[in-house]
Design a protein around this motif. Structure first.
Motif, PDB file in Angstrom:
ATOM      1  N   HIS A 209      22.255  67.796  54.345  1.00 29.18           N
ATOM      2  CA  HIS A 209      22.855  67.093  54.711  1.00 29.18           C
ATOM      3  C   HIS A 209      22.532  65.585  54.792  1.00 29.18           C
ATOM      4  O   HIS A 209      23.244  64.446  54.177  1.00 29.18           O
TER       5      HIS A 209
ATOM      6  N   ALA B  79      21.529  58.264  49.974  1.00 28.44           N
ATOM      7  CA  ALA B  79      22.555  57.556  48.767  1.00 28.44           C
ATOM      8  C   ALA B  79      22.226  56.713  48.341  1.00 28.44           C
ATOM      9  O   ALA B  79      22.232  55.917  47.308  1.00 28.44           O
TER      10      ALA B  79
ATOM     11  N   GLU C  53      22.237  61.458  52.402  1.00 25.12           N
ATOM     12  CA  GLU C  53      22.866  60.999  53.579  1.00 25.12           C
ATOM     13  C   GLU C  53      22.201  60.019  53.859  1.00 25.12           C
ATOM     14  O   GLU C  53      22.586  58.475  53.127  1.00 25.12           O
TER      15      GLU C  53
ATOM     16  N   GLU D 239      31.921  60.574  44.949  1.00 22.77           N
ATOM     17  CA  GLU D 239      33.155  60.993  46.448  1.00 22.77           C
ATOM     18  C   GLU D 239      33.221  60.050  47.338  1.00 22.77           C
ATOM     19  O   GLU D 239      34.718  59.522  47.364  1.00 22.77           O
ATOM     20  N   LYS D 240      32.614  58.895  47.835  1.00 23.37           N
ATOM     21  CA  LYS D 240      32.292  58.251  48.895  1.00 23.37           C
ATOM     22  C   LYS D 240      33.077  56.791  48.120  1.00 23.37           C
ATOM     23  O   LYS D 240      34.440  56.098  49.123  1.00 23.37           O
TER      24      LYS D 240
ATOM     25  N   TYR E 123      27.255  62.584  46.795  1.00 23.34           N
ATOM     26  CA  TYR E 123      27.712  61.878  48.016  1.00 23.34           C
ATOM     27  C   TYR E 123      28.568  60.521  47.550  1.00 23.34           C
ATOM     28  O   TYR E 123      29.517  60.309  47.784  1.00 23.34           O
TER      29      TYR E 123
ATOM     30  N   MET F   1      29.611  65.629  52.597  1.00 17.43           N
ATOM     31  CA  MET F   1      31.074  64.669  53.568  1.00 17.43           C
ATOM     32  C   MET F   1      31.973  65.659  54.165  1.00 17.43           C
ATOM     33  O   MET F   1      32.624  66.349  54.221  1.00 17.43           O
TER      34      MET F   1
END
Lengths: 202, 202
Positions: free
Chosen positions: A16, A23, A20, A70-71, A67, A1
């Motif tokens: 990525h 995840a 993604e 971080e979200k 990921y 991200m």
């Protein structure tokens, strides 16, 4: 991200894309519950291509955890921006956790999901979970400390004790709430966190 | 555990032996992380014998959950017996969870382990976790209600809210504590639960 899609190389974009795409499944089913065949099916990529970007399934799980975490951090950050007081900044956590509790898509808290799976098994995933726990505790403790310095919260407040209690209550409540599919549990827990915070307001 | 070994048939004894042998691994590694080969290795029994007693791996996981949850309930019960007040009965929970946090053998709380793994996956295991969550919440709510009736706790206390908050805090704190291998987190959480209980004492 972190890297904008426009500036990524083709290789970075594929990496990525894999992270993604996977995840959500890693967050829901965990490392043991996700197979390399699942990665092939969901990404539509061949095993050869996947192994070109990641040495092992564990590497994908670690990147998926980063990921997801971080979200979660971004979700808290976006909501904290609007807070006008340190009290509000702490209460934001109850709102964000309530959102995660009622969101049936993402699979709940990556901290708890990874902590529970990895505490007796995977060393690297456990290290990631520990780092995430400490980061969240430190952020909450930082807000409490700033509140004390600004005079909003009482001097002598046990910052670390309260930060650990808030995070434990929210993470525990989120799990019980998601398992029972009953967001009322999250409301009970939010009330308890607010009571803990109210007790330190000057 | 309910049937004394002496009164068990040979078949019941074998079934019990399988469950008892596998309880720790299922609690630590979960349903996905435990294979039928693990069951063969740990019990020393052939796959044929195992399948004679259990239709599927899921059936063993369910029986292992029941075994682990009963053990947790018995631990609480044994400690509650010595309590002289309803306040003490609630505080006992913090002591029992502290014991589980520092016990490296058993793999932590079966409620949290199963809830986290099953919330997005296995329906039957999720149902077991829900039943366990409700049973624990009801037991804690029952103690609070008796405390209110006896005059020990304040009238107007939101019994359900407090029971959910206590269980969430303890289960969340136990997970963070076990993952980080730092029992100080459990002390932080115990202090928070005691503060919640102190607030309702008359």
């Amino acid at each position: 991200m972190k890297v904008a899609a426009m500036t990524m190389t083709k290789s970075q974009r594929t990496r990525h894309f894999i992270v993604e795409s996977m995840a959500e499944m890693f967050n829901k089913r965990g490392y043991s519950g996700t197979s390399m065949s699942d990665v092939e099916t969901i990404t539509g990529l061949s095993r050869g291509t996947i192994y070109h970007h990641f040495d092992t399934k564990e590497d994908i799980a670690l990147a998926a955890f980063d990921y997801n975490f971080e979200k979660l951090c971004k979700l808290v950050e976006d909501h904290t921006k609007r807070s006008k007081s340190f009290y509000d900044q702490l209460v934001v956590y109850t709102e964000v956790y309530h959102m995660i509790a009622t969101d049936s898509v993402s699979g709940g808290s990556p901290i708890m999901n990874t902590a529970i799976e990895a505490d007796d098994t995977n060393v690297l995933l456990r290290e990631r979970a520990i780092r995430a726990i400490k980061k969240k505790e430190n952020t909450i403790a930082g807000i409490i400390d700033m509140g004390i310095r600004s005079g909003e919260f009482k001097k002598g407040t046990d910052t670390r004790q309260l930060a650990v209690a808030i995070l434990s209550t929210l993470e525990g409540g989120l799990t019980l709430s998601r398992t029972t599919r009953d967001p009322v549990r999250m409301e009970c827990v939010s009330a308890s966190v607010k009571a803990l915070v109210n007790a330190i307001v000057n």
